[in-house]
Write an enzyme that holds these catalytic residues in place. Structure first.
Site, PDB file in Angstrom:
ATOM      1  N   LYS A  48       0.838  -1.203   0.000  1.00  0.00           N
ATOM      2  CA  LYS A  48       0.000   0.000   0.000  1.00  0.00           C
ATOM      3  C   LYS A  48       0.877   1.259   0.000  1.00  0.00           C
ATOM      4  O   LYS A  48       0.583   2.226  -0.705  1.00  0.00           O
ATOM      5  CB  LYS A  48      -0.928  -0.004   1.229  1.00  0.00           C
ATOM      6  CG  LYS A  48      -2.056  -1.028   1.107  1.00  0.00           C
ATOM      7  CD  LYS A  48      -2.835  -1.180   2.402  1.00  0.00           C
ATOM      8  CE  LYS A  48      -3.831  -2.326   2.308  1.00  0.00           C
ATOM      9  NZ  LYS A  48      -4.528  -2.609   3.563  1.00  0.00           N
ATOM     10  N   GLN A  92      -4.252  -1.376   9.711  1.00  0.00           N
ATOM     11  CA  GLN A  92      -4.154  -2.698   9.080  1.00  0.00           C
ATOM     12  C   GLN A  92      -4.724  -3.757  10.026  1.00  0.00           C
ATOM     13  O   GLN A  92      -4.324  -3.846  11.184  1.00  0.00           O
ATOM     14  CB  GLN A  92      -2.683  -3.002   8.736  1.00  0.00           C
ATOM     15  CG  GLN A  92      -2.490  -4.291   7.985  1.00  0.00           C
ATOM     16  CD  GLN A  92      -3.162  -4.294   6.605  1.00  0.00           C
ATOM     17  OE1 GLN A  92      -3.079  -3.328   5.861  1.00  0.00           O
ATOM     18  NE2 GLN A  92      -3.852  -5.380   6.283  1.00  0.00           N
ATOM     19  N   ASP A 115     -10.936   3.142   4.185  1.00  0.00           N
ATOM     20  CA  ASP A 115     -11.302   1.730   4.015  1.00  0.00           C
ATOM     21  C   ASP A 115     -12.814   1.569   3.867  1.00  0.00           C
ATOM     22  O   ASP A 115     -13.293   0.492   3.503  1.00  0.00           O
ATOM     23  CB  ASP A 115     -10.839   0.905   5.231  1.00  0.00           C
ATOM     24  CG  ASP A 115      -9.467   0.272   4.999  1.00  0.00           C
ATOM     25  OD1 ASP A 115      -9.138  -0.001   3.828  1.00  0.00           O
ATOM     26  OD2 ASP A 115      -8.754   0.045   5.987  1.00  0.00           O
TER      27      ASP A 115
END
Ligand code: NAD
Length: 283
Positions: A48, A92, A115
């Protein structure tokens, strides 16, 4: 049969995004928190951050030890959330078992939730609002289907898997597109699942079960999207679809790797840019 090439499309999206970010009046920033030593999570975070760099997004990385306390994790999230240079924040997952993940995620405000996991963003998606930050994997699948001009309105779609991060938001997105969606999960009668799949125009599989979708479940000409990622014994990657036997029956199918995975990362970058543009509009 044609492959839905997520690698190709994601590279295009990233190149277009890089141009927009270059023209944006200030640097676009993504904050990433990684807690602990999970090797898969470390790889995801590295990918990412590399993707951010490739299109000019500045990343702000925080790493905490596996032994970090709830208070330390929450403090790190709040530091990212309160930094005006950070337009999107991602934690994460999974977090270590002793951390209350929901309490941590609750600290991310909807406008920085790149997200798309917060109740506010899921609600906006359900209401089909333009300011929703949509979960990256479903958003990536929709972009891929649109790119290949696969019609959705009035089409029969079977969504296998109803997780909060893939199946549920995908179901909402498809409903917003006018598709007739049936959402199935582990409690669905397998015979009924098979019967549904056999009448479906599009089947999307996100179960985490290798080879769950077999050739006898697929109608000739169907479109199949495989979200699963598994490492096989010989070190290769495979998905939730028995690709070798299903692919010849389909009109379009995503490969694993190179299908949904790269689209997910591309959508994270798009969401970060969208969050930055919305922040700029509010300023
Ligand atoms: P999850 O474990 O949270 O949810 C799995 C879902 O599948 C549940 O709704 C469960 O009820 C359903 N399910 C399980 N067995 C089933 C069966 N036999 N029949 C019907 N339904 C069944 O999983 P998730 O987070 O949605 O991830 C699913 C897969 O997708 C995993 O392999 C994950 O690694 C992968 N994934 C890939 C990406 C990507 O970018 N490519 C992103 C997210 C997840």
């Amino acid at each position: 049969m044609e492959l839905l090439n997520g690698k190709l499309l994601s590279e295009r999206i990233r190149a277009e995004l890089a141009e927009k970010i270059k023209a944006f009046p200030k640097p676009v920033g993504l904050g990433v928190l990684l807690v602990g030593n999970d090797p898969a999570s470390a790889v995801y975070v590295r990918n990412k951050i590399a993707a951010c760099k490739s299109c000019g997004i500045v990343s702000f990385e925080r790493r905490l030890a596996e032994t970090a306390t709830q208070a330390e994790v929450e403090k790190a999230v709040l530091e990212l959330v309160n930094d005006p240079a950070v337009h999107g924040v991602l934690v994460q997952l999974p977090l270590p078992a002793h951390i209350h993940a929901e309490a941590v995620l609750r600290l991310i405000p909807a406008e920085k939730d790149v997200d798309g996991f917060t109740p506010a963003n899921i609600g906006k998606l359900a209401l089909n609002r333009e300011d929703a930050l949509i979960a990256c994997t479903p958003a990536g699948i929709l972009a891929l289907l649109r790119f290949y001009r696969i019609p959705l309105r009035g089409k029969k779609v079977v969504m296998i898997g109803t997780s909060n991060i893939v199946g549920k938001p995908m179901t909402l997105l498809l409903m917003n597109e006018g598709a007739t969606v049936t959402a199935c999960q582990s409690k669905t009668d397998p015979l009924y699942l098979k019967a549904l799949c056999r009448t479906a125009d599009i089947i999307i599989v996100a179960t985490g079960k290798p080879k769950l979708l077999t050739a006898d479940m697929v109608n000739p000409g169907a479109v199949v999207v495989d979200v699963g990622i598994h490492r096989t014994e010989d070190g290769k990657l495979c998905g939730d679809v028995d690709f070798a036997n299903v692919a010849p029956l389909t009109s379009f199918i995503t490969p694993v790797p190179g299908g949904v995975g790269p689209m997910t990362i591309a959508m994270l970058l798009c969401n970060t840019y969208l969050a930055a543009t919305m922040a700029e509009a509010r300023a």
